[in-house]
Design a protein around this motif. Structure first.
Motif, PDB file in Angstrom:
ATOM      1  N   PRO A  34      48.695  44.575  35.821  1.00  0.00           N
ATOM      2  CA  PRO A  34      47.814  45.702  36.149  1.00  0.00           C
ATOM      3  C   PRO A  34      48.592  47.017  36.126  1.00  0.00           C
ATOM      4  CG  PRO A  34      48.247  44.352  38.085  1.00  0.00           C
ATOM      5  CD  PRO A  34      48.874  43.656  36.936  1.00  0.00           C
ATOM      6  N   TYR A  56      42.997  51.340  39.593  1.00  0.00           N
ATOM      7  CA  TYR A  56      43.864  50.571  38.711  1.00  0.00           C
ATOM      8  C   TYR A  56      43.083  50.049  37.518  1.00  0.00           C
ATOM      9  CZ  TYR A  56      41.555  46.693  41.047  1.00  0.00           C
ATOM     10  OH  TYR A  56      40.606  45.847  41.548  1.00  0.00           O
ATOM     11  N   THR A  57      43.820  49.624  36.497  1.00  0.00           N
ATOM     12  CA  THR A  57      43.225  48.952  35.351  1.00  0.00           C
ATOM     13  C   THR A  57      43.873  47.579  35.221  1.00  0.00           C
ATOM     14  OG1 THR A  57      44.841  49.901  33.822  1.00  0.00           O
ATOM     15  CG2 THR A  57      42.764  51.102  34.108  1.00  0.00           C
ATOM     16  N   SER A  58      43.082  46.619  34.757  1.00  0.00           N
ATOM     17  CA  SER A  58      43.583  45.267  34.533  1.00  0.00           C
ATOM     18  C   SER A  58      42.646  44.566  33.569  1.00  0.00           C
ATOM     19  CB  SER A  58      43.654  44.478  35.845  1.00  0.00           C
ATOM     20  OG  SER A  58      44.076  43.155  35.604  1.00  0.00           O
ATOM     21  N   VAL A  62      42.202  40.453  39.566  1.00  0.00           N
ATOM     22  CA  VAL A  62      43.341  40.855  40.390  1.00  0.00           C
ATOM     23  C   VAL A  62      43.129  40.488  41.853  1.00  0.00           C
ATOM     24  CG1 VAL A  62      43.838  42.829  38.895  1.00  0.00           C
ATOM     25  CG2 VAL A  62      42.467  43.172  40.942  1.00  0.00           C
ATOM     26  N   ASN A  99      47.872  40.312  38.983  1.00  0.00           N
ATOM     27  CA  ASN A  99      47.016  39.484  38.133  1.00  0.00           C
ATOM     28  C   ASN A  99      47.875  38.347  37.573  1.00  0.00           C
ATOM     29  OD1 ASN A  99      48.383  40.443  35.843  1.00  0.00           O
ATOM     30  ND2 ASN A  99      46.714  41.764  35.175  1.00  0.00           N
ATOM     31  N   SER A 103      52.589  41.923  38.597  1.00  0.00           N
ATOM     32  CA  SER A 103      52.101  42.773  39.676  1.00  0.00           C
ATOM     33  C   SER A 103      52.753  44.142  39.588  1.00  0.00           C
ATOM     34  CB  SER A 103      52.392  42.142  41.038  1.00  0.00           C
ATOM     35  OG  SER A 103      53.790  42.050  41.235  1.00  0.00           O
TER      36      SER A 103
END
Length: 120
Positions: A34, A56-58, A62, A99, A103
């Protein structure tokens, strides 16, 4: 004894079968850890309480973990933390987003927990 053209044809068939079975294709790209796009902490510090948030983006599910005492509210791509601190002490807050691929973490600046009115 087999002729050269028969062996070449057999080798071609074996190579085609190997490729179609996926044995020589590259493995799929692994998902990325992420990435934190915004981290604001602490905000509205007063009365032994404070607020933090992270965006955040993933590309996979997560888990979001905050250090300290408080209440966490998670949404996709965003997490809010309503924390408590001991008035007159200095504190930091760490958020960790994890994820399947790794991390990432952020740590707040060291902040004095203020008394007075609750701002939240």
């Amino acid at each position: 004894m087999q002729s050269l053209s028969t062996r070449t044809a057999a080798l071609g068939l074996a190579l085609a079968a190997t490729l179609s079975a996926g044995l020589m294709t590259p493995s799929p790209a692994q998902a990325a850890p992420p990435a934190i796009t915004t981290f604001a902490c602490p905000l509205d510090n007063g009365g032994g309480r404070f607020y933090c948030f992270v965006d955040y983006t993933s590309d996979s599910p997560v888990t979001v973990s905050w250090s300290g005492r408080g209440i966490t509210i998670n949404d996709s791509g965003h997490s809010d933390f309503y924390g408590r601190c001991s008035m007159g002490t200095t504190f930091t807050v760490t958020v960790t987003i994890t994820n399947a691929s790794g991390s990432t973490s952020r740590v707040s600046p060291s902040t004095l927990c203020r008394g007075g009115p609750i701002i939240l």
